[in-house]
Motif scaffolding. Structure first.
Motif, mmCIF file in Angstrom:
data_model
loop_
_atom_site.group_PDB
_atom_site.id
_atom_site.type_symbol
_atom_site.label_atom_id
_atom_site.label_comp_id
_atom_site.label_asym_id
_atom_site.label_seq_id
_atom_site.Cartn_x
_atom_site.Cartn_y
_atom_site.Cartn_z
ATOM 1 N N PRO A 91 72.026 69.712 -8.203
ATOM 2 C CA PRO A 91 70.452 69.209 -8.728
ATOM 3 C C PRO A 91 70.889 68.708 -10.089
ATOM 4 O O PRO A 91 71.777 68.610 -10.861
ATOM 5 C CB PRO A 91 70.233 70.806 -9.115
ATOM 6 C CG PRO A 91 71.400 71.677 -8.969
ATOM 7 C CD PRO A 91 72.492 70.973 -8.418
ATOM 8 N N TYR A 150 68.481 67.042 -13.316
ATOM 9 C CA TYR A 150 67.376 67.603 -14.090
ATOM 10 C C TYR A 150 66.747 66.486 -14.923
ATOM 11 O O TYR A 150 67.381 65.848 -15.554
ATOM 12 C CB TYR A 150 68.150 68.858 -14.840
ATOM 13 C CG TYR A 150 68.815 69.863 -14.321
ATOM 14 C CD1 TYR A 150 70.242 69.918 -14.443
ATOM 15 C CD2 TYR A 150 68.109 70.936 -13.517
ATOM 16 C CE1 TYR A 150 70.858 70.658 -13.726
ATOM 17 C CE2 TYR A 150 68.831 71.901 -12.792
ATOM 18 C CZ TYR A 150 70.242 71.764 -12.801
ATOM 19 O OH TYR A 150 70.896 72.792 -12.153
ATOM 20 N N ALA A 204 64.019 70.569 -11.371
ATOM 21 C CA ALA A 204 65.461 70.346 -10.491
ATOM 22 C C ALA A 204 65.182 69.398 -9.724
ATOM 23 O O ALA A 204 64.202 69.555 -8.794
ATOM 24 C CB ALA A 204 65.846 71.540 -10.250
ATOM 25 N N SER A 216 70.835 75.791 -9.719
ATOM 26 C CA SER A 216 69.877 75.480 -10.878
ATOM 27 C C SER A 216 69.954 76.904 -11.647
ATOM 28 O O SER A 216 69.853 77.087 -12.970
ATOM 29 C CB SER A 216 68.510 75.383 -10.214
ATOM 30 O OG SER A 216 68.777 73.941 -9.827
ATOM 31 N N TYR A 249 72.963 77.564 -13.839
ATOM 32 C CA TYR A 249 72.903 76.530 -14.947
ATOM 33 C C TYR A 249 71.938 76.912 -16.099
ATOM 34 O O TYR A 249 72.201 76.661 -17.213
ATOM 35 C CB TYR A 249 72.852 75.159 -14.365
ATOM 36 C CG TYR A 249 72.866 73.970 -15.448
ATOM 37 C CD1 TYR A 249 72.085 73.302 -15.764
ATOM 38 C CD2 TYR A 249 74.227 73.919 -15.952
ATOM 39 C CE1 TYR A 249 72.041 72.390 -16.931
ATOM 40 C CE2 TYR A 249 74.410 72.797 -16.894
ATOM 41 C CZ TYR A 249 73.410 72.160 -17.248
ATOM 42 O OH TYR A 249 73.663 70.980 -18.265
ATOM 43 N N LEU A 281 62.328 75.826 -16.083
ATOM 44 C CA LEU A 281 62.983 75.202 -14.868
ATOM 45 C C LEU A 281 62.024 75.205 -13.849
ATOM 46 O O LEU A 281 61.533 76.259 -13.416
ATOM 47 C CB LEU A 281 64.251 75.810 -14.686
ATOM 48 C CG LEU A 281 64.723 75.243 -13.338
ATOM 49 C CD1 LEU A 281 65.317 73.759 -13.427
ATOM 50 C CD2 LEU A 281 66.015 75.839 -12.814
ATOM 51 N N LEU A 310 60.956 74.074 -9.933
ATOM 52 C CA LEU A 310 61.663 73.781 -8.493
ATOM 53 C C LEU A 310 60.458 73.598 -7.574
ATOM 54 O O LEU A 310 59.370 74.282 -7.596
ATOM 55 C CB LEU A 310 62.464 75.329 -8.310
ATOM 56 C CG LEU A 310 63.762 75.576 -9.069
ATOM 57 C CD1 LEU A 310 63.875 76.904 -8.415
ATOM 58 C CD2 LEU A 310 64.788 74.683 -8.388
#
Length: 562
Positions: free
Chosen positions: A338, A340, A356, A394, A397, A405, A407
């Motif tokens: 991924p 970012y 991501a 993801s 991380y 985050l 998605l």
């Protein structure tokens, strides 16, 4: 003995006094709560359309707002069935409604109702069964909020999204819609040779005039026999239905010759235009795709313009094998990663979120966009593995980072029980729900909203938020947002990238932002590629910005407090 009796009586009297004081205190508390409850009732009655019905659906109570909106008096409506207001034509909707409330559950939805004067209006409605102490239904209460203005704006938005702002002909989305409605379609794609040079040499104003004139010439010869579209920059499309193959081919060639035979006169300048064309007579499910395939093929093979199934089979097969192999090797070498891309809070000027985006890193270390391999991943049964890899990496991380985050999820992802279950399991394992935003890609394929909402309810309980991705790209309507109850609206990049030069785009964005603010949604602008676009989205009141002006997608993020 008398002394003991007197003490006992005193104690008894004291207990009775305490008990009476307790009763008085509870009565005061009950009176206070009842007073507050009545104020809540007034607040609900003031802002909503409220009615009650008996078990047969006959109206037993309406508030003032109900009479104001429906134009019926209480005397006219009490005792009448609720279907007196019926404006919705779908029998399935009412079948589902009665099935839900009869099973002691609450029903939510959007309905079209009809006023006394016959005019239609739209409501966002909640119907709840009222139960007695034995858990039996005794009546139903309906609370509505009128959304007619929002529905009408949605219709206007959908109309504008089907029309090309420059030529006033249909656009790409309208073409796709009309192909689906066609029976035996034929499609021609026509584009201007070296159109970029016209823009560079004469300027964009002249380039726009070229497109308008060509559109008018096409329309002049076509009349209403065929449908015309401008689907991208200098690319036009002509759609025929139940037309003879030879006749349609001759007509397209005639149009091409008509354009190239004499110059266009614009602002006193003679501009010669040459056009390319490609034609497909395939079935409607592959019509646009095959027309594009032969268009690319015709750039190398100048004499071939009509799609033939045998032309590209081998090449497509080889391409699929190549990407399938690349994907397999990338998984084996841990090269599916991924990247970012930051999302900036425009008000605070701080990065608060990242999205991501999957990348395939090839043998040369180049990060390849999913544009090249996503379809192959689905065809080669590697899509599930791809999705799991992105989610796992993801979450790992971001588990210790102070950012949200995002998605991406499609309706197909949500429908896939393996993927949806894996998502729930990973959210629980990493305890990361409060940081996650799921961006659901807006799609006409969402027919079963109950399935989507079940998933949304599960992830919300784990702290996640919901964004609607690519809003404004084609299927947009505000009812969609109401049904999914999103936290964020991501305004599609196709609206943002041309917002400085396309007034139609700007009006659409203004409508979306106005709606979002009234409903409490936050807005995110995609494709913010320059300072000028950034300043414009800031001026329009958009909350967040994402794009190459903020920063490009990267493997690692810059560690700083959001």
């Amino acid at each position: 003995m008398n002394f003991v009796t007197e003490d006992y009586l005193l104690l008894l009297a004291f207990v009775i006094i305490i008990y009476l004081l307790s009763i008085v205190k509870n009565m005061r508390k009950l009176k206070r709560e009842n007073h507050i409850l009545n104020q809540y009732k007034v607040a609900v009655e003031e802002s909503n359309i409220v009615s009650k019905a008996d078990l047969k659906g006959n109206i037993t109570y309406v508030n003032d707002k109900f009479c104001e909106v429906t134009l019926y008096t209480r005397e006219e409506i009490i005792g009448k069935p609720h279907n007196l207001l019926k404006g919705e034509s779908s029998k399935e909707v009412f079948k589902d409604l009665w099935k839900t409330i009869s099973s002691k559950k609450t029903w939510h939805g959007v309905l079209r109702n009809r006023r006394k004067d016959g005019e239609y209006y739209y409501v966002n409605i909640t119907i709840m069964p009222i139960l007695d102490e034995d858990n039996e239904i005794i009546e139903y209460i309906a609370i509505r909020h009128e959304i007619t203005d929002l529905i009408h704006k949605s219709v206007e938005l959908e109309k504008s999204l089907r029309e090309d702002f420059l030529t006033k002909e249909g656009n790409r989305f309208k073409l796709l819609e009309d192909i689906k409605k066609s029976k035996k379609p034929a499609l021609a794609l026509l584009d201007i040779s070296r159109f970029g040079e016209i823009n560079d040499f004469y300027g964009y104003d002249v380039g726009d005039e070229v497109l308008k004139i060509i559109s008018k010439i096409f329309r002049k010869f076509m009349g209403n026999k065929y449908s015309l579209y401008r689907i991208y920059s200098d690319e036009f499309a002509i759609l025929a239905d139940n037309e003879e193959r030879e006749h349609f081919t001759r007509f397209v060639k005639f149009l091409i010759d008509s354009i190239s035979s004499s110059p266009l006169i614009i602002k006193g300048k003679e501009i010669y235009v040459q056009m390319n064309y490609s034609i497909s007579f395939e079935d409607k499910n592959s019509l646009k795709k095959t027309a594009n395939i032969i268009k690319r093929y015709a750039k190398v093979n100048k004499d071939i313009h009509i799609y033939d199934k045998n032309l590209e089979i081998e090449k497509i097969y080889e391409k699929n094998i190549m990407w399938t192999t690349k994907l397999k090797k990338a998984f084996e070498n841990d090269k599916i990663v991924p990247y970012y891309q930051p999302i900036l809070n425009i008000q605070t000027n701080k990065i608060e979120k990242y999205e991501a985006l999957v990348r395939l890193v090839d043998e040369d270390g180049i990060a390849i966009s999913p544009y090249y391999f996503l379809d192959i991943a689905k065809k080669s049964k590697q899509y599930l593995k791809l999705t799991k890899r992105v989610i796992k990496k993801s979450f790992e991380y971001f588990k210790d980072k102070d950012y949200e985050l995002s998605l991406n999820l499609t309706f197909e992802d949500i429908k896939n029980e393996t993927i949806s279950t894996y998502i729930i399991d990973m959210l629980k394992e990493y305890n990361i729900g409060s940081k996650i935003v799921f961006e659901i890609v807006e799609s006409e394929g969402i027919e079963d909203f109950s399935l989507v909402n079940v998933f949304i309810d599960k992830v919300r309980k784990l702290g996640c938020k919901i964004a609607i991705d690519d809003f404004g790209s084609g299927y947009s309507n505000f009812e969609y947002l109401i049904k999914l109850n999103a936290d964020y609206i991501k305004i599609d990049g196709s609206l943002i990238k041309d917002i400085l030069i396309n007034k139609n785009n700007q009006e659409i964005v203004i409508t979306i932002v106005d709606f979002a603010k009234r409903q409490g949604f936050k807005t995110i602008a995609e494709f913010v590629s320059s300072k000028e676009i950034f300043e414009k989205v800031k001026e329009l009141g958009i909350d967040y910005a994402q794009g190459y002006y903020i920063n490009e997608p990267k493997l690692l993020i810059k560690e700083e407090k959001a």
